[in-house]
Design a protein around this motif. Structure first.
Motif, PDB file in Angstrom:
ATOM      1  N   GLY A  48       0.817  -1.201   0.000  1.00 25.49           N
ATOM      2  CA  GLY A  48       0.000   0.000   0.000  1.00 25.49           C
ATOM      3  C   GLY A  48       0.852   1.253   0.000  1.00 25.49           C
ATOM      4  N   GLU A  49       0.269   2.307   0.510  1.00 27.62           N
ATOM      5  CA  GLU A  49       0.939   3.601   0.586  1.00 27.62           C
ATOM      6  C   GLU A  49       2.284   3.467   1.292  1.00 27.62           C
ATOM      7  OE1 GLU A  49       0.056   7.457   3.312  1.00 27.62           O
ATOM      8  OE2 GLU A  49      -1.585   6.868   1.978  1.00 27.62           O
ATOM      9  N   GLY A  50       3.324   4.032   0.700  1.00 30.69           N
ATOM     10  CA  GLY A  50       4.648   3.993   1.301  1.00 30.69           C
ATOM     11  C   GLY A  50       5.565   2.918   0.762  1.00 30.69           C
ATOM     12  N   THR A  51       5.058   2.105  -0.167  1.00 26.63           N
ATOM     13  CA  THR A  51       5.902   1.040  -0.712  1.00 26.63           C
ATOM     14  C   THR A  51       7.107   1.611  -1.455  1.00 26.63           C
ATOM     15  OG1 THR A  51       4.014  -0.473  -0.892  1.00 26.63           O
ATOM     16  CG2 THR A  51       5.947  -0.967  -2.240  1.00 26.63           C
ATOM     17  N   LEU A  52       6.887   2.642  -2.250  1.00 28.02           N
ATOM     18  CA  LEU A  52       8.013   3.244  -2.969  1.00 28.02           C
ATOM     19  C   LEU A  52       9.052   3.790  -1.988  1.00 28.02           C
ATOM     20  CD1 LEU A  52       6.420   5.206  -5.963  1.00 28.02           C
ATOM     21  CD2 LEU A  52       7.211   2.834  -5.864  1.00 28.02           C
ATOM     22  N   ASP A  53       8.578   4.432  -0.922  1.00 26.16           N
ATOM     23  CA  ASP A  53       9.509   4.972   0.074  1.00 26.16           C
ATOM     24  C   ASP A  53      10.360   3.867   0.676  1.00 26.16           C
ATOM     25  OD1 ASP A  53       8.460   7.507  -0.308  1.00 26.16           O
ATOM     26  OD2 ASP A  53       7.092   7.384   1.402  1.00 26.16           O
ATOM     27  N   ALA A  54       9.727   2.724   0.977  1.00 29.12           N
ATOM     28  CA  ALA A  54      10.460   1.620   1.591  1.00 29.12           C
ATOM     29  C   ALA A  54      11.558   1.108   0.673  1.00 29.12           C
ATOM     30  CB  ALA A  54       9.498   0.487   1.950  1.00 29.12           C
ATOM     31  N   PHE A  55      11.234   0.936  -0.603  1.00 30.03           N
ATOM     32  CA  PHE A  55      12.236   0.460  -1.559  1.00 30.03           C
ATOM     33  C   PHE A  55      13.338   1.503  -1.761  1.00 30.03           C
ATOM     34  CE2 PHE A  55       9.049  -2.678  -2.773  1.00 30.03           C
ATOM     35  CZ  PHE A  55       9.831  -3.775  -3.080  1.00 30.03           C
ATOM     36  N   GLU A  56      12.956   2.755  -1.874  1.00 30.99           N
ATOM     37  CA  GLU A  56      13.947   3.803  -2.130  1.00 30.99           C
ATOM     38  C   GLU A  56      14.959   3.900  -0.991  1.00 30.99           C
ATOM     39  OE1 GLU A  56      13.939   8.400  -3.730  1.00 30.99           O
ATOM     40  OE2 GLU A  56      12.435   7.825  -2.253  1.00 30.99           O
ATOM     41  N   LEU A  57      14.475   3.786   0.238  1.00 26.97           N
ATOM     42  CA  LEU A  57      15.361   3.924   1.389  1.00 26.97           C
ATOM     43  C   LEU A  57      16.222   2.685   1.598  1.00 26.97           C
ATOM     44  CD1 LEU A  57      16.041   5.831   3.784  1.00 26.97           C
ATOM     45  CD2 LEU A  57      14.389   4.535   5.130  1.00 26.97           C
ATOM     46  N   ALA A  58      15.651   1.510   1.323  1.00 22.49           N
ATOM     47  CA  ALA A  58      16.326   0.269   1.692  1.00 22.49           C
ATOM     48  C   ALA A  58      17.238  -0.301   0.619  1.00 22.49           C
ATOM     49  CB  ALA A  58      15.279  -0.782   2.072  1.00 22.49           C
ATOM     50  N   VAL A  59      17.001   0.051  -0.648  1.00 21.15           N
ATOM     51  CA  VAL A  59      17.775  -0.547  -1.731  1.00 21.15           C
ATOM     52  C   VAL A  59      18.782   0.469  -2.284  1.00 21.15           C
ATOM     53  CG1 VAL A  59      17.688  -1.674  -3.983  1.00 21.15           C
ATOM     54  CG2 VAL A  59      15.823  -2.022  -2.342  1.00 21.15           C
ATOM     55  N   PRO A  60      20.072   0.288  -2.042  1.00 20.51           N
ATOM     56  CA  PRO A  60      21.072   1.223  -2.578  1.00 20.51           C
ATOM     57  C   PRO A  60      20.991   1.275  -4.102  1.00 20.51           C
ATOM     58  CG  PRO A  60      22.050  -0.213  -0.922  1.00 20.51           C
ATOM     59  CD  PRO A  60      20.693  -0.767  -1.206  1.00 20.51           C
ATOM     60  N   GLY A  61      21.002   2.480  -4.638  1.00 24.24           N
ATOM     61  CA  GLY A  61      20.954   2.642  -6.084  1.00 24.24           C
ATOM     62  C   GLY A  61      19.556   2.738  -6.659  1.00 24.24           C
ATOM     63  N   ALA A  62      18.520   2.610  -5.819  1.00 24.91           N
ATOM     64  CA  ALA A  62      17.142   2.772  -6.301  1.00 24.91           C
ATOM     65  C   ALA A  62      16.940   4.213  -6.761  1.00 24.91           C
ATOM     66  CB  ALA A  62      16.155   2.416  -5.207  1.00 24.91           C
ATOM     67  N   ARG A  63      16.231   4.376  -7.886  1.00 19.21           N
ATOM     68  CA  ARG A  63      16.037   5.719  -8.453  1.00 19.21           C
ATOM     69  C   ARG A  63      14.564   6.010  -8.674  1.00 19.21           C
ATOM     70  NH1 ARG A  63      18.323   7.053 -13.701  1.00 19.21           N
ATOM     71  NH2 ARG A  63      18.339   4.839 -14.286  1.00 19.21           N
ATOM     72  N   ARG A  64      14.157   7.225  -8.302  1.00 16.47           N
ATOM     73  CA  ARG A  64      12.802   7.701  -8.579  1.00 16.47           C
ATOM     74  C   ARG A  64      12.698   8.095 -10.043  1.00 16.47           C
ATOM     75  NH1 ARG A  64       8.241   8.099  -4.801  1.00 16.47           N
ATOM     76  NH2 ARG A  64       9.201   7.672  -2.768  1.00 16.47           N
ATOM     77  N   MET A  65      11.647   7.633 -10.686  1.00 20.13           N
ATOM     78  CA  MET A  65      11.412   7.951 -12.087  1.00 20.13           C
ATOM     79  C   MET A  65      10.092   8.711 -12.195  1.00 20.13           C
ATOM     80  SD  MET A  65      14.105   6.439 -13.263  1.00 20.13           S
ATOM     81  CE  MET A  65      13.869   6.312 -15.052  1.00 20.13           C
ATOM     82  N   PRO A  66      10.122  10.018 -12.426  1.00 24.33           N
ATOM     83  CA  PRO A  66       8.881  10.795 -12.453  1.00 24.33           C
ATOM     84  C   PRO A  66       8.010  10.448 -13.655  1.00 24.33           C
ATOM     85  CG  PRO A  66      10.754  12.157 -13.091  1.00 24.33           C
ATOM     86  CD  PRO A  66      11.319  10.850 -12.649  1.00 24.33           C
ATOM     87  N   VAL A  67       6.702  10.537 -13.449  1.00 22.77           N
ATOM     88  CA  VAL A  67       5.754  10.275 -14.522  1.00 22.77           C
ATOM     89  C   VAL A  67       4.453  11.020 -14.204  1.00 22.77           C
ATOM     90  CG1 VAL A  67       4.890   8.163 -13.408  1.00 22.77           C
ATOM     91  CG2 VAL A  67       4.601   8.464 -15.856  1.00 22.77           C
ATOM     92  N   THR A  68       3.849  11.598 -15.221  1.00 22.52           N
ATOM     93  CA  THR A  68       2.552  12.250 -15.062  1.00 22.52           C
ATOM     94  C   THR A  68       1.481  11.334 -15.641  1.00 22.52           C
ATOM     95  OG1 THR A  68       3.510  14.468 -15.203  1.00 22.52           O
ATOM     96  CG2 THR A  68       1.145  14.273 -15.606  1.00 22.52           C
ATOM     97  N   VAL A  69       0.462  11.038 -14.827  1.00 26.53           N
ATOM     98  CA  VAL A  69      -0.576  10.089 -15.238  1.00 26.53           C
ATOM     99  C   VAL A  69      -1.954  10.703 -15.028  1.00 26.53           C
ATOM    100  CG1 VAL A  69       0.903   8.130 -14.628  1.00 26.53           C
ATOM    101  CG2 VAL A  69      -0.736   9.010 -12.940  1.00 26.53           C
TER     102      VAL A  69
END
Length: 362
Positions: A48-69
């Motif tokens: 649910g909410e916060g899954t991206l945050d968990a991956f971004e913080l925990a996985v070194p080298g994870a990158r945010r990819m912006p997208v407009t939907v």
């Protein structure tokens, strides 16, 4: 006083604090009482909410990819997905088609088009594998919107494309999947904390429709529409988790994705078992601890980690409406603040207070 190793591993408190904010507030409160302790901050998620945050913080080298939907009510939403170093893409439904994006709720018209558009963006980038977090949805559309964004065409009896959302389900007479984009070579894994089937008394419309604003007549209409969709797509509606996210789990299963217990799957990716193995205390939490909390949500997962490692499990929740069995200590922010309104008005403050209170019990 013996210094301890404390793992703080909560979910988000939906609508009031992200998993990172919850983790930091609990840590700050704990350290005011026990400044010598070593605190491991590990925000978790169950799809649910916060899954991206968990991956971004925990996985070194994870990158945010912006997208407009296209958001669940048709307005543009600036969102993002996560690209992992192994070329996996993590997409979170809550940030593209989630219930927090709606005011007011739209039980018949909210849709998952934006979620599908984010998946398409990840496919366009060339990801080898997809991780699809589907908690926090706003709609009951069976994934019709997401599949449409991926190339499927759902038409009415006259051959015209149906409108996205739950309302369109009732008019669907045919589906053309000839241009539906394929699942990437490495597959697609659905993260969900929901085990409900698609249809019936335990299904998507009956159980979750009212939370999304549906009245009794609309629940019946949505359930009938989901049954029509199940007939057209040919996937078993009784599959565990098919009812997740208003039936989006079903639509993704029909696409070729496989489903996994959300908290366990996220924990495995971020190597939570290894990280907390030496902890003396594991402090977890979520916005509402209730009868569903033992069905694959973060607190039950964190408690299982504590059982495996011999750590002391502790719980913080905005509200506690079920017996927090298995936790040595539990704090409700509603009780701590005096009311639900007070707790929600300054959640971070009361999380700090909760962290401090629990530290005093050690």
């Amino acid at each position: 006083m013996t210094d301890l190793r404390v793992a703080i591993a909560p979910d988000s408190f939906k609508g009031t604090a992200t998993a990172i904010e919850v983790t930091n507030a609990l840590a700050e409160g704990w350290l005011t009482v026990r400044p010598g302790d070593t605190v491991l901050r590990m925000p978790l998620a169950d799809g649910g909410e916060g899954t991206l945050d968990a991956f971004e913080l925990a996985v070194p080298g994870a990158r945010r990819m912006p997208v407009t939907v296209t958001g669940p009510d048709g307005r543009d939403v600036d969102a993002s997905w996560i690209l992992l170093p192994d070329n996996s893409g993590v997409i979170e439904l809550a940030v593209t088609s989630g219930i927090t994006l709606l005011d007011p709720l739209q039980p018949m018209d909210a849709h998952t088009v934006g979620f599908g558009q984010a998946i398409a963006a990840a496919l366009d980038s060339g990801v080898d594998r997809l991780v699809l977090a589907i908690g926090g949805s706003s709609s009951t559309d069976g994934g019709l919107g997401a599949l449409t964004a991926l190339g499927a065409v759902f038409a009415d009896a006259d051959g015209n494309p149906v409108v996205p959302g739950g309302r369109g389900l009732g008019a669907v007479a045919s589906v053309d999947v000839s241009k539906l984009r394929p699942v990437p070579a490495g597959g697609a894994t659905i993260l969900s904390d929901v085990t409900n089937p698609l249809l019936g008394n335990a299904g998507a419309a009956r159980i979750f429709g009212p939370q999304k604003g549906a009245d009794e007549a609309q629940v019946a209409e949505l359930d009938a529409g989901l049954a029509r969709l199940a007939t057209l797509l040919g996937t078993d509606p009784d599959t565990t988790g098919a009812g997740a996210a208003g039936g989006t789990g079903f639509g993704l299963l029909a696409w070729g994705a496989v489903i996994a217990a959300g908290a366990d799957a996220v924990g495995d990716v971020v190597r939570a078992p290894e990280a907390v193995a030496s902890a003396s205390v594991i402090l977890t939490g979520e916005g509402r601890f209730d009868g569903q909390s033992d069905a694959g949500k973060v607190p039950s997962y964190a408690r299982s980690l504590a059982e495996q490692s011999g750590a002391t499990p502790m719980l913080v929740a905005g509200a506690i409406t079920a017996e927090p069995a298995g936790f040595t200590e539990a704090v409700s922010l509603t009780e701590l603040a005096g009311s639900a309104d007070a707790a929600m008005a300054d959640t971070v403050h009361w999380l700090r207070e909760a962290g401090a209170r629990l530290a005093r019990t050690v």
